[in-house]
Design a protein around this motif. Structure first.
Motif, mmCIF file in Angstrom:
data_model
loop_
_atom_site.group_PDB
_atom_site.id
_atom_site.type_symbol
_atom_site.label_atom_id
_atom_site.label_comp_id
_atom_site.label_asym_id
_atom_site.label_seq_id
_atom_site.Cartn_x
_atom_site.Cartn_y
_atom_site.Cartn_z
ATOM 1 N N ARG A 74 -45.895 -18.203 -24.108
ATOM 2 C CA ARG A 74 -47.161 -17.459 -24.058
ATOM 3 C C ARG A 74 -47.919 -17.386 -25.369
ATOM 4 O O ARG A 74 -49.136 -17.520 -25.405
ATOM 5 N N TRP A 75 -47.210 -17.204 -26.489
ATOM 6 C CA TRP A 75 -47.867 -16.711 -27.687
ATOM 7 C C TRP A 75 -48.370 -17.789 -28.640
ATOM 8 O O TRP A 75 -49.101 -17.482 -29.596
ATOM 9 N N ASP A 78 -52.845 -20.305 -28.304
ATOM 10 C CA ASP A 78 -54.082 -20.339 -29.087
ATOM 11 C C ASP A 78 -53.975 -21.334 -30.239
ATOM 12 O O ASP A 78 -54.897 -22.126 -30.486
ATOM 13 N N ARG A 129 -54.617 -15.091 -36.171
ATOM 14 C CA ARG A 129 -54.735 -15.512 -34.770
ATOM 15 C C ARG A 129 -53.477 -15.174 -33.978
ATOM 16 O O ARG A 129 -53.554 -14.761 -32.816
ATOM 17 N N LEU A 130 -52.326 -15.344 -34.588
ATOM 18 C CA LEU A 130 -51.077 -15.001 -33.906
ATOM 19 C C LEU A 130 -50.958 -13.495 -33.700
ATOM 20 O O LEU A 130 -50.682 -13.019 -32.598
ATOM 21 N N SER A 132 -53.198 -11.176 -33.675
ATOM 22 C CA SER A 132 -54.281 -10.504 -32.948
ATOM 23 C C SER A 132 -54.134 -10.566 -31.437
ATOM 24 O O SER A 132 -54.913 -9.933 -30.705
ATOM 25 N N GLN A 133 -53.142 -11.268 -30.940
ATOM 26 C CA GLN A 133 -53.035 -11.463 -29.500
ATOM 27 C C GLN A 133 -52.572 -10.221 -28.738
ATOM 28 O O GLN A 133 -52.878 -10.066 -27.560
ATOM 29 N N ASP A 134 -51.843 -9.337 -29.411
ATOM 30 C CA ASP A 134 -51.347 -8.148 -28.714
ATOM 31 C C ASP A 134 -50.902 -7.124 -29.750
ATOM 32 O O ASP A 134 -50.490 -7.488 -30.859
#
Length: 287
Positions: A74-75, A78, A129-130, A132-134
């Motif tokens: 999932r992670w 991006d 970017r990593l 900021s996903q959750d």
């Protein structure tokens, strides 16, 4: 079955690779030979064309494969979408083996790029970017992390008794409050960055987990940023506000130092062990 694959992988792992790339041959062994993990650059046919790929495999003691599969499930999407991380072609968690596309580039570590501000500007942007996903609150993270550090101190190491006792006491007395956690890489440093034509890319999500964002800065702070505030500044120009909160960062730095010194002794990496002892002395001075 290809003898070279069989020599480096378990029989089921080698068979798994050859089911996907029947004519796969090893181009280069890229393993670190410090942990129970094999990393091979292979070449063979996949989907009707000859490609270069990376096989990553571990034995029954390896817990990093499961973490890396979880990250790529999932992670990493991006970062993969812009070719800043490798695409996972296939994986088998039961056999602990993965097949990745091969990214162009050489490791940043031990090159001129390790000491260039532009590298850290890119690394800061990628980490943002990593992260900021959750975001989520974790009431147990700090207690788990403290317990793991104490477990290291309870095992075999070369930390002096006085230092071990003081570190153990600080960790045991820590209130371990709830903290905000994000998707973290776990080993964010130049040995896990590639550079090609000036572009930085990220590899090895084997320590992926949800942690406080500041934990991904610990190794840079202990290594490349020492005496190089320009590199640190370049990183935060892209990343944004520094997530390190003084009280929790002191505990994080102490845990990182304990883990570094003890793990490095466990695998026989004396240079890294010496770094861990230095980190321990510096961490304890903050209390």
């Amino acid at each position: 079955m290809n003898t070279l694959l069989r020599d480096r992988l378990s029989a089921p792992q080698a068979a798994w690779v050859q089911q996907r790339m029947p004519d796969a041959v090893i181009v280069r062994d890229m393993s670190w030979h410090l942990v129970a993990s094999i990393v091979l650059h292979v070449r063979g046919s996949l989907g009707g064309e000859t490609i270069d790929a990376v096989v990553k495999a571990g034995d029954v003691t390896n817990h990093h494969i499961a973490r890396e599969i979880a990250a790529h499930t999932r992670w990493t999407h991006d970062l993969v979408s812009t070719q800043h991380s490798a695409r996972l072609i296939d994986a088998d968690s039961d056999e602990r083996v993965m097949l990745f596309e091969l990214l162009p580039g050489a490791l940043v570590e031990a090159t001129n790029a390790e000491w260039e501000t532009g590298t850290y500007t890119q690394a800061g942007a990628l980490l943002l970017r990593l992260h900021s996903q959750d975001r989520r609150m974790d009431a147990e993270h700090e207690a788990r992390a403290n317990a793991r550090a104490i477990q290291w101190l309870d095992g075999e190491h070369r930390v002096t008794p006085a230092i071990a006792t003081r570190a153990r006491g600080i960790l045991a007395d820590d209130p371990a409050p709830p903290v905000e956690v994000v998707p973290t890489h776990g080993d964010w440093q130049p040995r896990n960055w590639l550079i090609h034509d000036g572009v930085v890319r990220v590899i090895d999500f084997g320590r992926f987990a949800f942690r406080p964002p500041s934990t991904d800065l610990l190794r840079l702070a202990a290594q490349q940023w020492r005496g190089r505030p320009d590199l640190e500044s370049a990183f935060f120009e892209a990343y944004g506000p520094d997530p390190r909160e003084p009280d929790r960062s002191r505990i994080s730095a102490l845990r990182e130092a304990v883990g570094t010194a003890c793990w490095a002794h466990h695998v026989g990496e004396e240079r890294f062990e010496a770094q861990g002892h230095r980190m321990l002395a510096e961490a304890l001075r903050a209390f």
